[in-house]
Design a protein around this motif. Structure first.
Motif, PDB file in Angstrom:
ATOM      1  N   LEU A   1     -51.878  -6.172  20.956  1.00 25.63           N
ATOM      2  CA  LEU A   1     -51.979  -7.087  19.745  1.00 25.63           C
ATOM      3  C   LEU A   1     -52.142  -8.488  20.263  1.00 25.63           C
ATOM      4  O   LEU A   1     -53.429  -8.800  19.815  1.00 25.63           O
ATOM      5  N   PRO A   2     -51.508  -9.073  20.754  1.00 24.56           N
ATOM      6  CA  PRO A   2     -51.186 -10.578  21.641  1.00 24.56           C
ATOM      7  C   PRO A   2     -53.057 -10.621  22.363  1.00 24.56           C
ATOM      8  O   PRO A   2     -53.747 -11.297  22.472  1.00 24.56           O
TER       9      PRO A   2
ATOM     10  N   SER B   1     -57.832  -3.235  24.359  1.00 22.48           N
ATOM     11  CA  SER B   1     -56.453  -3.753  23.075  1.00 22.48           C
ATOM     12  C   SER B   1     -56.794  -3.472  22.109  1.00 22.48           C
ATOM     13  O   SER B   1     -55.777  -2.227  20.664  1.00 22.48           O
TER      14      SER B   1
ATOM     15  N   LEU C   1     -48.123  -2.717  19.115  1.00 23.91           N
ATOM     16  CA  LEU C   1     -47.526  -4.622  19.842  1.00 23.91           C
ATOM     17  C   LEU C   1     -48.212  -5.188  21.123  1.00 23.91           C
ATOM     18  O   LEU C   1     -47.852  -6.094  21.269  1.00 23.91           O
ATOM     19  N   GLN C   2     -48.330  -4.085  22.311  1.00 25.50           N
ATOM     20  CA  GLN C   2     -49.124  -4.113  23.522  1.00 25.50           C
ATOM     21  C   GLN C   2     -49.858  -4.458  22.729  1.00 25.50           C
ATOM     22  O   GLN C   2     -50.246  -5.646  23.570  1.00 25.50           O
TER      23      GLN C   2
ATOM     24  N   TYR D   1     -39.632  -3.159  20.638  1.00 27.08           N
ATOM     25  CA  TYR D   1     -40.602  -3.490  19.498  1.00 27.08           C
ATOM     26  C   TYR D   1     -40.893  -5.398  20.373  1.00 27.08           C
ATOM     27  O   TYR D   1     -42.272  -5.389  20.834  1.00 27.08           O
ATOM     28  N   ALA D   2     -39.674  -5.558  20.872  1.00 27.05           N
ATOM     29  CA  ALA D   2     -39.896  -7.406  21.282  1.00 27.05           C
ATOM     30  C   ALA D   2     -40.821  -7.624  22.580  1.00 27.05           C
ATOM     31  O   ALA D   2     -40.990  -8.041  22.767  1.00 27.05           O
TER      32      ALA D   2
ATOM     33  N   GLY E   1     -47.463  -7.385  25.556  1.00 26.89           N
ATOM     34  CA  GLY E   1     -49.012  -7.688  25.108  1.00 26.89           C
ATOM     35  C   GLY E   1     -49.361  -9.701  25.311  1.00 26.89           C
ATOM     36  O   GLY E   1     -50.469  -9.857  25.582  1.00 26.89           O
TER      37      GLY E   1
ATOM     38  N   LEU F   1     -44.149  -6.423  22.271  1.00 26.92           N
ATOM     39  CA  LEU F   1     -45.135  -7.835  22.130  1.00 26.92           C
ATOM     40  C   LEU F   1     -44.757  -8.468  23.342  1.00 26.92           C
ATOM     41  O   LEU F   1     -46.070  -9.080  23.645  1.00 26.92           O
TER      42      LEU F   1
END
Length: 407
Positions: A57-58, A347, A54-55, A103-104, A110, A107
């Motif tokens: 992916l962005p 990433s 999640l870190q 998780y939030a 990221g 994200l």
């Protein structure tokens, strides 16, 4: 002053280095606390892999635009805003909202990183003369690793005494050091980097440029493969400690500290030698891959730590040489977008590698995962050596005695 310490003559770099030392220490305290919190709550290495994914992916989705902005906009105001946002995210972890809040935060971190990474790279290269960039990168690795040692060592003690919440609060405070350093810098002493022509400032122009650099493409491919399967030790170390090594939170803290010490030694070795060459990159990639395979056979925590030390040293050398070659062998007006591509590769290795390594640790076992990953990365390192030799005309190492030449 020795060449490796030459960047410290620059006041702005000294401020940046000191702030980075503090900030990195806080970051790794949070990493340790977060990893142990997740493993204690869920018992799943795969969950840790999801956080890393999640870190990452962005950055994969937004990193190219971050690179384009880095090549256009002034870096310092953006960096101050990014540090303030990261402090807020660290404080959010104190709310203990469960796995979904973690998780939030991962994200959101990221998303910030997708824009922050290229800006940091371009800003850092403007702090020192071009001829000192290699030394600055190597010295930065040493300082970052030193911060990691302090963060992991102190975090390993505090996580058992106070719980992970204190680590999150310390990390939030550490970002204030970076903001203060940025505010105190003298912008007139920074090196002005060239700016691309208007027709070459977009994302597509940057991608087209990178695709036209075969050596860069091979280096990035090696970075991806060794990063995905060989650099996700925050997952495999925790799985080994909680599984076959029968360790405790103290054991995990010990291994994390040993890894950080190895990273410092690797950075010092590279900075002292000044040899950020492709041959060094290839040799280091091969050695750490073989050592990773061997680590899967470690009988206990101390045996695993003995292998972690040279692996960490080699990993820092490999990553620093990658970053150095990527910057020195490409155009400065493309710096933000080239660094964004490197961030994208990193990433992607996290998105693919961290969940894969976590799943393999859960399904096949940590030992088997290290053996398999080490074998794959060894083959990748050898293949990369052959590919670079063909493209660059490098002479591959041999074990034959040199033939004496007539005078």
């Amino acid at each position: 002053m020795a060449p490796m310490f030459a960047p410290l003559r620059v006041r702005n770099f000294r401020l940046w280095a000191a702030a980075d030392l503090v900030s990195v220490g806080g970051t790794w305290m949070q990493v340790l606390g977060l990893n142990w919190l997740i493993l204690s709550a869920t018992g799943s290495a795969a969950t840790m892999g999801i956080v890393v994914m999640l870190q990452s992916l962005p950055v994969l989705l937004l990193g190219s635009w971050g690179g384009a902005l880095a090549d256009r906009l002034p870096a310092r105001p953006m960096l101050i805003a990014f540090q303030a946002l990261r402090a807020v995210l660290a404080l959010t972890l104190l709310l203990h909202g469960g796995v979904w809040m973690i998780y939030a935060v991962a994200l959101a971190s990221g998303v910030i990183g997708s824009f922050e990474g290229p800006v940091l790279g371009r800003f850092g290269s403007a702090l020192v003369p071009k001829e000192s960039l290699g030394s600055a990168l190597a010295l930065g690795s040493v300082l970052s690793s030193a911060g990691r040692i302090g963060g992991m060592a102190l975090g390993g003690v505090l996580v058992g005494l106070t719980g992970p919440g204190v680590l999150f609060g310390i990390n939030a405070a550490s970002y204030l050091a970076v903001i203060a350093a940025l505010a105190l810098m003298r912008t007139g002493e920074m090196r002005a980097l060239p700016v691309a022509a208007p027709s070459e400032r977009g994302v597509v122009a940057g991608l087209r440029y990178v695709l036209a650099q075969p050596v860069v493409l091979i280096v990035l491919t090696l970075s991806f493969l060794l990063g995905a399967l060989g650099r996700n030790y925050q997952v495999s170390m925790a799985a080994m400690v909680a599984g076959p090594l029968n360790g405790t939170s103290g054991s995990y803290g010990l291994l994390s500290t040993v890894f950080a010490i190895g990273a410092v030694l690797g950075g010092l070795l590279l900075a002292g030698s000044g040899r950020s060459t492709l041959r060094v990159l290839l040799a280091t990639g091969f050695i750490i891959s073989v050592l990773q395979f061997t680590s899967g056979l470690a009988p206990n925590v101390l045996g695993f730590a003995a292998l972690i030390l040279p692996i960490a040293a080699g990993a820092v050398i490999f990553d620093t040489v990658v970053a150095t070659r990527i910057q020195l062998d490409t155009r400065e007006d493309m710096r933000g977008r080239v660094l964004a591509t490197l961030g994208l590769v990193s990433s992607l290795s996290g998105i693919v590698g961290a969940p894969l390594v976590g799943w393999l640790c859960d399904a096949a076992g940590p030992r088997e995962t290290l053996l398999l990953a080490g074998a794959v990365t060894t083959v990748a390192a050898l293949t990369g050596a052959v590919a670079l030799a063909r493209v660059k005309g490098l002479a591959l190492p041999t074990f034959r005695r040199p033939v004496p030449q007539p005078a």
